[in-house]
Write an enzyme that holds these catalytic residues in place. Structure first.
Site, PDB file in Angstrom:
ATOM      1  N   GLU A  39     -10.155   7.060   1.974  1.00  0.00           N
ATOM      2  CA  GLU A  39      -9.953   5.700   1.794  1.00  0.00           C
ATOM      3  C   GLU A  39     -10.352   4.879   2.268  1.00  0.00           C
ATOM      4  O   GLU A  39     -10.886   5.044   3.854  1.00  0.00           O
ATOM      5  CB  GLU A  39      -8.217   5.426   1.968  1.00  0.00           C
ATOM      6  CG  GLU A  39      -7.494   3.535   2.302  1.00  0.00           C
ATOM      7  CD  GLU A  39      -6.387   3.885   3.100  1.00  0.00           C
ATOM      8  OE1 GLU A  39      -5.869   2.407   2.847  1.00  0.00           O
ATOM      9  OE2 GLU A  39      -6.628   4.577   4.358  1.00  0.00           O
ATOM     10  N   SER A  71       0.367  -1.339   0.051  1.00  0.00           N
ATOM     11  CA  SER A  71       0.066  -0.039  -0.144  1.00  0.00           C
ATOM     12  C   SER A  71       0.842   1.334   0.029  1.00  0.00           C
ATOM     13  O   SER A  71      -0.042   2.087  -1.079  1.00  0.00           O
ATOM     14  CB  SER A  71      -0.993   0.002   1.108  1.00  0.00           C
ATOM     15  OG  SER A  71      -1.716  -1.304   1.029  1.00  0.00           O
TER      16      SER A  71
END
Ligand SMILES: [Zn+2]
Length: 489
Positions: free
Chosen positions: A285, A105
């Site tokens: 997110e 990520s």
């Protein structure tokens, strides 16, 4: 306040000294009416970048199909593809990092954040320790307000990729400090641990510092929903670590009252950011879709994906009122590539069973499964959490596994979480290929000014340039190049 103080702090970094002066020119240019974005493809005043972390295509599909069964409507994401009046540009995106086909990520978010592929685990730091300027710094220098919203710790890899520079994503305490030094305006999510002086190793009171700099500090859902119409920054942390999975939050009265949804945080951030700067860049997110995929947890996965989709709805509604907003919707990588398969009840029975889940197995089943656990407890946990009556054979497999007497053949799934998922799959025909990130190209969608830059296939780093172009602030880069300042290597 104060913004000026923040700008000075930002300019204290040697790299940004150069950037600061050219950004001043860019800011002056932008204030002339009609000039914003004149050199770009679009005229975006704002960018909203929504990322569902670790979302495989099967996750997007299953969430949409389940929602259609439950509410007779599609997800906002899929609905965007069906509309004719709101042009959407979509394609696949290659998310490889500098050193790996399968990204993590941190490197994924950094590819968008700074326009460079970095090594897995690092956040906007190059192979020779170069600190690449991030999209939030660049936007801020250009007079934009900046925001980060997430369901993980706000200092986690994905938000950090938009605004921080650290060698290792684990340096969350340093990331929190950089958020303060760089003066980001709206920060909402989990991660009290990294701001509270009682919990930080260095004892630094980041709440106090943010407050001195003019930010409002909020710690629960009521405070978020009661935010005033002022134009100061907001720092909100709603748990010590990550926020709970959505399905766990929904079934826990205390969490439901104290922890906001991702959509609520997104809405608050948009309202506030819209009053602060000359436009804004906001990252949103859905961070725990990835965690649920790592844990092979169906309820965790789909309800967090749906909560993320609600945030998409908020962003698209904002865009309806503010058409000068570029909305980007994507994921940073697939994870465990799950999906529904053909089974005896052809979908609807599976959805009906899913609708009765009361929490994640990760929170309510797996922690009980140690070598002391009884067969009755195993059966009870599945019954109470998922309303599934598991068979004697399934109970025995788990009973034997936790005592080391049974194992799963693929070594990466030889884990109790995967065994629980296999048992769930026997009842709902929802299965997983593993427990980690996948190499698949990912879905990328964009709408609004600048969206036309998204073609059928995009390299992750290009998205950084797309944002700058849409905002019309690639002038920062050009001016820096003229002066020999290495802004974008
Ligand atoms: Zn990720």
């Amino acid at each position: 306040m104060d913004r000026r103080r923040f700008l000075q702090l930002g300019a204290a970094s040697p790299l940004l000294l150069g950037l600061g002066s050219v950004a001043g020119e860019a800011r002056a240019q932008q204030r002339q009416p009609g000039n914003a974005g004149s050199s770009g493809n679009g005229k975006a005043r704002n960018v909203i970048f929504l990322v569902s972390d670790g979302m495989s295509m099967g996750t997007l599909t299953a969430a949409d199909q389940y929602l259609y069964w439950r509410d007779e409507r599609h997800t906002h994401w899929i609905d965007l593809y069906m509309q004719r009046d709101l042009p959407v540009h979509r394609g696949l995106m290659d998310m490889s990092s500098r050193n790996a086909m399968v990204t993590d990520s941190a490197a994924a978010a950094a590819s968008w954040g700074c326009g460079h592929r970095v090594n897995n685990g690092s956040v906007n730091i190059g192979p020779d320790d170069e600190e690449y300027p991030t999209i939030l710094q660049i936007a801020r220098e250009a007079g934009k307000a900046t925001g980060l919203v997430t369901t993980t710790t706000v200092t986690h890899a994905t938000p950090a990729g938009f605004g921080a520079n650290v060698a290792s994503r684990g340096q969350e305490a340093d990331i929190a400090k950089q958020y303060y030094e760089r003066g980001y305006d709206v920060i909402l999510g989990g991660g009290n641990h990294y701001f509270d002086p009682e919990r930080r190793d260095d004892g630094e009171d980041l709440y106090g510092k943010f407050e001195q700099a003019g930010h409002e500090i909020i710690r629960d859902r009521d405070a978020l929903l009661a935010l005033s119409d002022s134009d100061v920054g907001v720092l909100g942390t709603f748990s010590n670590w990550h926020l709970p999975y959505e399905i766990d939050r929904l079934h826990n009265e205390q969490s439901k009252q104290s922890v906001p949804t991702l959509a609520e945080m997104t809405d608050a951030a948009l309202q506030r950011l819209n009053r602060i700067g000359d436009g804004f860049v906001l990252q949103v997110e859905g961070g725990r879709v990835d965690h649920a995929a790592h844990g092979n947890d169906l309820g965790g996965l789909l309800f967090d994906q749906l909560a993320f989709d609600d945030a998409i709805g908020v962003a698209l509604a904002f865009q309806q009122e503010h058409p000068d907003t570029l909305v980007i919707i994507t994921t940073d990588h697939g994870n465990a590539n799950p999906g529904f398969q053909a089974g005896p009840d052809l979908g609807h029975g599976q959805f009906e069973k899913l609708s009765r889940f009361k929490g994640t197995g990760l929170t309510h089943i797996v922690p009980e499964l140690n070598e002391e656990v009884s067969r009755d407890t195993i059966r009870d946990r599945f019954k109470e959490t998922l309303e599934l009556e598991i068979s004697d054979r399934e109970t025995d497999m788990i009973y034997d596994f936790v005592r080391g007497d049974y194992e799963l053949p693929y070594h990466r799934t030889n884990h109790i979480r995967s065994l629980v998922a296999k048992v769930v799959a026997n009842h709902l025909d929802f299965n997983w290929i593993g427990r980690s990130h996948s190499a698949d190209y990912v879905e990328l969608a964009a709408t609004g000014p600048g969206a036309e830059q998204v073609g059928p296939f995009t390299k992750n780093t290009d998205l950084h340039q797309f944002m700058l172009k849409a905002l019309g602030i690639e002038a920062v880069q050009e001016a820096a190049n003229r002066r020999g300042v290495r802004v974008f290597a």
